[in-house]
Design an enzyme around this catalytic site. Structure first.
Site, PDB file in Angstrom:
ATOM      1  CB  CYS A   2     -28.603  -7.594  24.723  1.00  0.00           C
ATOM      2  SG  CYS A   2     -28.870  -5.837  24.732  1.00  0.00           S
ATOM      3  CE  LYS A 598     -17.329 -12.877  16.160  1.00  0.00           C
ATOM      4  NZ  LYS A 598     -16.334 -12.528  15.120  1.00  0.00           N
TER       5      LYS A 598
HETATM    6  O1  M6R Z   1     -21.904 -12.707  11.864  1.00  0.00           O
HETATM    7  P1  M6R Z   1     -21.778 -12.023  10.547  1.00  0.00           P
HETATM    8  O2  M6R Z   1     -20.768 -12.636   9.649  1.00  0.00           O
HETATM    9  O3  M6R Z   1     -23.105 -11.881   9.834  1.00  0.00           O
HETATM   10  O4  M6R Z   1     -21.279 -10.551  10.871  1.00  0.00           O
HETATM   11  C1  M6R Z   1     -21.153  -9.605   9.841  1.00  0.00           C
HETATM   12  C2  M6R Z   1     -20.386  -8.384  10.308  1.00  0.00           C
HETATM   13  O5  M6R Z   1     -21.046  -7.779  11.379  1.00  0.00           O
HETATM   14  C3  M6R Z   1     -18.946  -8.727  10.723  1.00  0.00           C
HETATM   15  O6  M6R Z   1     -18.244  -9.359   9.709  1.00  0.00           O
HETATM   16  C4  M6R Z   1     -18.207  -7.438  11.131  1.00  0.00           C
HETATM   17  O7  M6R Z   1     -18.007  -6.625  10.025  1.00  0.00           O
HETATM   18  C5  M6R Z   1     -16.881  -7.772  11.815  1.00  0.00           C
HETATM   19  N1  M6R Z   1     -16.698  -6.920  12.965  1.00  0.00           N
HETATM   20  C6  M6R Z   1     -15.693  -7.536  10.950  1.00  0.00           C
HETATM   21  O8  M6R Z   1     -14.504  -7.853  11.579  1.00  0.00           O
END
Ligand code: M6R
Length: 603
Positions: A2, A598
């Site tokens: 969201c 994301k």
């Molecule tokens: O924003 P963040 O680095 O904390 O996010 C961590 C994961 O959600 C993120 O790296 C996720 O695994 C991606 N979709 C990988 O490409």
């Protein structure tokens, strides 16, 4: 996930709010809605599916006015329906609000409100907020009612609220979900993500947890005084430009990602690095003898590579955990432990929750993040920005390179506080400064990798294997492929093959093998031989100049020679491109893969 958007000023609010939603839509969503105010009149339109569906409805039902709010919803509580889409309203359709987060105690609140005579129309947790505010809004100011209502709530929120009988005002509140206010000459732009504000304002206020802001045409009041900081990127950086996808743009930007991360931080004569964000805790860091690195997804794979770097070169014991596990176990920590949190967004709920746990224990916490002013940056107080610029594609690529660059610099920083010699520190940073050029060379293989993707697109299952520094790259290669192409991919340590995975190998199960010329090269070659002996196709990632590998593997992508600890920064690039071209061939929604967000701001 969201995202909310709001505007109040002298301009037509709808295009600005819709643009805000569009700019934040990279995170994935399943419905959208907007509300525009004109004097005492509030009009609301919602639609299921893409923003284009909402736009079509708005063509027949144009909304005019210079204040309002909007939301894109990623369903958590309640099905994907128009009724469940935001904005939500109270019984009298006087109060409307949009929300990013989860109200954990909504069931109890709803039951109580129903007993008190409130009628609910949606199946969401959010709607309780509208009725709670209604309950406390009795002829007083809207912000007072919001403040009172939030006292009853347990959960997280980035919240925008308006009321027909207290018009031309937006009340914004935040707890553990990002919320920003852009300021531009008598107009205010509100959003969950700075990319929505960048085209309209250069000064922003980042609301802190428990802060409530009241924004009207000529006034902004926040319960606690805040100092605006300047956005560090331009609106152009949030556009795809000529590239068909953000993911490709972000992969191709990686040489600059490394350049940005190291700019001004390498001290060549001293064989050391300067990380200003660690100055305040430098003395404390000298006393640390154990590090714990915590992150999720791709950031967690960066952490695993960081562990190898920190143990081998800085001589500090390091362990890694995924945030969602760490937060629920009972880790043993003491005053000689520092916990490093890594997150591109700085808003990942699991990582933030683990961070809060460690703060409660009084442990030194360090953040490695991309987003300036993110929750992680503010909660940790000390840390290092990776400076990768906005990463829009759900699949993380350039932020991973930024994280690895930062971990390599952190290794030199901590190593030089301990036993690392000037010569070793100098060798690492000098090689780091060569990496942008090496990364450019790897990117030149894109056409070859596109052809290989065509060849391998007939397969449905893939192994990725690597050892030591390239074991986490095998995991990352598999994650990239599965998340954007929906193909089955597994990553494993080369040495683990014989303990089970080998059973799957046949002519229909190809392996992508990471075998740069490093300290485990011979071992990797043995693993590749084991696969070839069972008829498995092998695509190898190897170091330029290696003639032997061509005789063993079916296909090879070469990367330049660099220090072993830095090879992951080059070997990951072909895997990112491979996943990208496979997904493109399969016609997948590359930038917004199904079911994913994301930034996971809910648990
Ligand atoms: O924003 P963040 O680095 O904390 O996010 C961590 C994961 O959600 C993120 O790296 C996720 O695994 C991606 N979709 C990988 O490409």
């Amino acid at each position: 996930m969201c995202r909310v958007s709001g505007y109040i000023g002298k301009k037509d609010a709808l295009p600005i709010i819709m643009d805000g939603l569009r700019r934040q839509s990279y995170g994935g969503y399943d419905s959208a809605g907007v509300l525009i105010g004109d004097g005492f009149n509030l009009a609301c339109v919602k639609a299921v599916g893409k923003l284009e569906n909402l736009e079509k409805k708005l063509e027949n039902q144009p909304l005019k006015g210079n204040w309002g709010l909007g939301q894109i919803r990623w369903a958590t509580h309640g099905a994907v329906t128009e009724i469940n889409a935001h904005p939500h309203q109270d019984c009298k359709r006087n109060i409307f609000l949009v929300h990013n987060g989860i109200i954990e105690n909504y069931r109890d609140l709803k039951e109580q409100l129903i007993k008190e005579g409130h009628t609910f129309s949606s199946g969401t947790d959010t709607e309780v907020l509208a009725h709670l505010i209604e309950k406390y809004f009795q002829g007083n100011l809207l912000e007072e009612a919001v403040r009172r209502a939030l006292k009853d709530v347990r959960g997280t929120y980035g919240l925008l609220v308006v009321a027909g009988n207290d018009p031309e005002k937006i009340v914004a509140a935040r707890l553990s979900s990002p919320l920003l206010i852009g300021i531009n000459n008598g107009e205010y732009i509100l959003a969950s993500d700075p990319t929505a504000i960048a085209p309209y304002a250069r000064r922003i206020i980042n609301l802190d947890d428990y802060e409530i802001a009241t924004v009207s045409q000529d006034d902004l009041r926040v319960i606690k005084e805040k100092i605006p900081v300047f956005l560090e990127f331009t609106a152009e950086e949030t556009e795809k430009g000529e590239c068909p996808h953000f993911m490709l743009k972000e992969i191709m930007a990686q040489p600059e990602t490394i350049e940005n991360a190291i700019r001004g931080r390498l001290l060549f004569e001293e064989g050391a690095v300067k990380l200003g964000g660690l100055d305040s805790v430098s003395a404390q860091l000298k006393k640390i003898n154990r590090l714990i690195l915590i992150a999720c997804g791709t950031a967690n794979y960066a952490a695993r590579i960081g562990k190898y770097m920190l143990e081998e070169y800085a001589g500090i014991s390091a362990e890694v955990d995924v945030a969602s596990e760490f937060r629920y176990r009972k880790p043993m920590v003491d005053e000689k432990t520092a916990v490093i949190f890594i997150s591109q967004s700085g808003e990942t709920a699991d990582t933030l929750a683990a961070l809060k746990e460690m703060k409660k224990k009084g442990v030194l916490t360090i953040g490695i993040t991309n987003v300036v002013g993110s929750s992680m940056a503010r909660e940790t107080g000390s840390g290092v920005y990776i400076r990768s610029g906005p990463e829009i594609a759900v699949a993380s690529t350039k932020a991973f390179l930024g994280q690895l660059t930062t971990l390599a610099m952190l290794t030199v920083y901590l190593g030089r506080q301990r036993n690392m010699s000037l010569v070793t520190g100098g060798r690492i940073i000098s090689e780091l400064s060569n990496l942008p050029e090496f990364a450019r060379q790897v990117l030149k293989s894109a056409p070859q990798i596109e052809k290989l993707a065509k060849k391998y697109s007939e397969f449905k299952n893939f192994w990725f294997i690597g050892r030591k520094y390239n074991f986490p790259i095998a995991l990352e290669g598999a994650l990239k492929l599965k998340e954007i192409s929906y193909l089955h991919a597994e990553g494993a340590a080369g040495g683990e093959l014989k303990h089970g995975p080998l059973a799957l190998i046949d002519e229909n199960f190809p392996t992508i093998a990471l075998c740069p010329s490093d300290s485990v090269y011979e071992k990797m070659i043995s693993n590749i031989q084991e696969i070839k002996a069972r008829g498995g196709p092998v695509l190898a990632i190897a170091t330029e100049g290696n003639k032997e590998i061509k005789e063993i593997a079916d296909d090879v992508i070469f990367i330049p020679k660099t220090l072993e600890m830095l090879t992951p920064m080059l070997s990951v690039i072909p895997l990112q491109l491979f996943a990208y071209y496979m997904a493109a061939l399969l016609g997948c929604d590359i930038d917004k893969p199904r079911n994913l967000a994301k930034s996971c701001t809910v648990e």
